[in-house]
Design a protein around this motif. Structure first.
Motif, PDB file in Angstrom:
ATOM      1  N   ARG A  18       0.774  -1.266  -0.188  1.00  0.00           N
ATOM      2  CA  ARG A  18       0.030  -0.021  -0.018  1.00  0.00           C
ATOM      3  C   ARG A  18       0.720   1.332   0.081  1.00  0.00           C
ATOM      4  O   ARG A  18       0.515   2.225   0.554  1.00  0.00           O
ATOM      5  N   SER A  20       2.512   4.401  -1.932  1.00  0.00           N
ATOM      6  CA  SER A  20       2.046   5.204  -3.087  1.00  0.00           C
ATOM      7  C   SER A  20       3.275   5.222  -4.002  1.00  0.00           C
ATOM      8  O   SER A  20       4.145   4.769  -3.719  1.00  0.00           O
ATOM      9  N   ARG A  52      -3.517  -3.931  -5.879  1.00  0.00           N
ATOM     10  CA  ARG A  52      -3.420  -5.220  -5.040  1.00  0.00           C
ATOM     11  C   ARG A  52      -3.760  -6.607  -5.867  1.00  0.00           C
ATOM     12  O   ARG A  52      -3.022  -7.405  -5.444  1.00  0.00           O
TER      13      ARG A  52
END
Length: 147
Positions: A18, A20, A52
C-alpha cells in the motif's frame, strides 16, 4: 504475455504494501512516473487491473520472486518499517512480515462503523422521501382522473 522484469516485481511488491507511487519511487530511487509505467506494464503482463490484484497475482504466478522480507525491510524508509517483526523467519507463521506486523489503528473500526451507519441512515431517509413524493404524485394524479 511476457515475463516481469526485476523492477516491475519490486514495484508490484511495494505497491502490495500500500505504498504510493511517490513512496515506491523514494524506496527504489526512480521517479513516480517510472513507477506508474512499471505498474501499468506489470498489470498488463499479469492480466490484472489494479495494484492489489497485481501483488496477489505476483505471489501466485511468481512464487519466491523479488525481494525477501529482509530486503523489503532494509529498503523501506524508517517511518514505514514496522516497530516489531515477530516471527520473521519463523516456521510457525509463514505469512510475510507486513501481514504479521500490521494492525489497524485503534478507534478506526468505530469510525468506519459510524460512517456506514450514517450513510445507510441517510439513504433510507432519501428513499423514504422519494417514496412519499411518488405516493403524493400518484394520489394527485388519481384525484385528477375522470371518474
Amino acid at each position: 504475455m511476457g515475463r516481469l522484469t526485476r523492477r516491475e516485481i519490486e514495484c508490484v511488491q511495494l505497491a502490495g504494501l500500500r505504498l504510493s507511487n511517490q513512496e515506491i519511487a523514494d524506496v527504489l530511487g526512480i521517479t513516480p512516473s517510472t513507477v506508474a509505467n512499471y505498474l501499468q506494464s506489470a498489470n498488463a503482463k499479469l492480466g490484472t487491473s489494479h495494484r492489489r490484484a497485481a501483488a496477489q497475482a505476483l505471489g501466485i504466478q511468481y512464487p519466491g520472486a523479488g525481494m525477501t522480507d529482509a530486503e523489503l525491510v532494509e529498503r523501506l524508509p524508517e517511518r514505514l518499517r514496522p516497530a516489531d517483526l515477530p516471527g520473521v523467519g519463523s516456521l510457525k507463521d509463514d505469512r510475510p512480515w507486513f501481514a504479521r506486523a500490521w494492525r489497524p489503528p485503534p478507534g478506526r473500526r468505530l469510525v468506519r462503523l459510524g460512517v456506514i451507519v450514517g450513510v445507510t441512515t441517510l439513504w433510507l431517509l432519501v428513499l423514504g422521501g422519494l417514496t412519499s413524493v411518488v405516493t403524493t404524485i400518484f394520489s394527485t394524479l388519481d384525484a385528477w382522473r375522470p371518474s
